[in-house]
Design a protein around this motif. Structure first.
Motif, short mmCIF file in Angstrom:
data_model
loop_
_atom_site.label_atom_id
_atom_site.label_comp_id
_atom_site.label_asym_id
_atom_site.label_seq_id
_atom_site.Cartn_x
_atom_site.Cartn_y
_atom_site.Cartn_z
N ASP A 253 -6.44 -1.53 -4.40
CA ASP A 253 -5.70 -1.98 -3.22
C ASP A 253 -6.54 -2.97 -2.41
N GLU A 254 -6.24 -4.24 -2.56
CA GLU A 254 -6.96 -5.33 -1.91
C GLU A 254 -8.48 -5.16 -2.06
N SER B 276 0.83 -1.21 0.00
CA SER B 276 0.00 0.00 0.00
C SER B 276 0.86 1.26 0.00
MG LIG Z 1 -2.10 -2.64 2.33
#
Ligand SMILES: [Mg+2]
Ligand SMILES: Nc1ncnc2c1ncn2[C@@H]1O[C@H](COP(=O)(O)OP(=O)(O)O)[C@@H](O)[C@H]1O
Length: 332
Positions: free
Chosen positions: A183-184, A52
């Motif tokens: 992001d995920e 991230s």
């Molecule tokens: Mg992350």
């Protein structure tokens, strides 16, 4: 030879650290990669590996406690880290969009989906009221939401987790981005819905031709969608390759461990999953040698002493592991 004009994003030796009372936390330690137009890059690694922090750096979303220590992030050849506020705004709204793990943090629970999409379109397009309405309906259809006119009137809580993620994707697409950073995006969802969201992103990529950076801790999720995959550990890239190379010719024991710890599509149901033993290192006191060595079953003496270099097995497959280098040199 790759055409220079096809390159969309080039990350060059990016390092980001956080600072607190006790010292420096080296979250990202010199990562480099290239993303071409329309390409899907997977960034995989356990929690805390720097996925991230490195990707949010692309939008200059590093929190104030953090600092980009070195590196360049070139978008169409221009360094994002040196852009003016105005250029950055243009970039965030119109060129690069981002979706996060939990749509509830990005959708405002107090406003209807229509209100939020409309605001986003007002900001990022020149469309008039009617044009925005048509575009909203089109966007919801694009992400597979039925009865878009009825759904627009609803609030985020009236959508299931998977549907909320679709709304978020619609929102991200409202500006026609050239790059979508996810992001995920499927982590909070159950397996079936996860698969549907990945399938949706794949369809959208084919339809819209945008590039995608797909971040996940679950290597199993990205097999279908990614052209190439970067495996991160302790703020560094430990292995990089095409999807095929990562799944069928992986070399790094950490990549091996990641794959053994997730269910594979072709695996026997009775096959036991093996989590990687131990924990990722503390990034506030980085030790010499390979960061994975303390957890690695093949670690040699050199591994705890000296950092392994990036070794090119071929044009697309790069690995940072002494064991692999030793074997490659023996085979040569
Ligand atoms: Mg992350
Ligand atoms: N705001 C912050 N302040 C201090 N440390 C942070 C902050 N955000 C992330 N970190 C640290 O940076 C490292 C990388 O985090 P992150 O990129 O979020 O990992 P992930 O791969 O799970 O996305 C971790 O060690 C994390 O603790």
């Amino acid at each position: 030879m790759e055409e220079k004009q096809d390159v969309l994003l080039e990350m060059k030796d990016l390092s980001i650290s956080f600072y607190n009372k006790t010292g420096e936390i080296q979250a990202v330690r010199g990562i480099s990669y290239t993303l071409h137009k329309g390409e899907v890059l997977g960034i995989v690694g356990e929690s805390g590996s720097g996925k991230s922090v490195s990707s949010h750096g692309i939008l200059r979303l590093t929190p104030d406690t953090g600092k980009v220590k070195q590196g360049e992030i070139l978008f169409h050849g221009k360094d994002i880290l040196k852009m003016s506020k105005k250029e950055l705004q243009e970039l965030r709204g119109n060129k690069i969009a981002m979706i996060f793990q939990d749509p509830m943090t990005s959708l405002d629970p107090l406003f209807t989906v229509e209100y939020q999409l409309n605001e986003s379109l007002k900001k990022h397009t020149d469309l008039d009221g009617n044009g925005r309405r048509l575009r909203m309906i089109h966007l919801l259809e694009l992400v597979g939401i039925n009865q878009p006119e009825r759904r627009l009137k609803q609030y985020p809580y009236e959508f299931s987790g998977g549907m909320r993620q679709r709304v978020m994707i619609a929102m991200a697409l409202s500006c026609d981005p050239e790059l979508l950073i996810a992001d995920e995006p499927t982590t909070a969802l159950d397996v079936t819905i996860q698969a549907q969201i990945v399938e949706l992103l794949k369809e959208l990529k084919d339809k819209l031709g945008m590039a995608i950076i797909f971040i996940t801790h679950d290597l199993g999720v990205v097999s279908e969608i990614c052209d190439k995959i970067i495996v991160m550990y302790a703020g560094k890239i430990v292995e990089e390759g095409t999807s095929r190379q990562i799944f069928y010719q992986r070399c790094h024991p950490y990549t091996e461990g990641l794959l053994a710890s997730v269910p594979k599509l072709d695996s026997d149901v009775n096959e036991k999953l093996k989590p990687i033993k131990g924990n990722p290192p503390d990034m506030s006191c980085v030790k010499p040698g390979c960061a994975f060595a303390p957890r690695c079953s093949c670690a040699m003496q050199i591994c705890v002493k000296e950092e392994p270099p990036q070794y090119e097995l071929d044009d697309t497959h790069v690995v940072s592991c002494w064991q692999t280098i030793k074997k490659a040199l023996q085979d040569a």
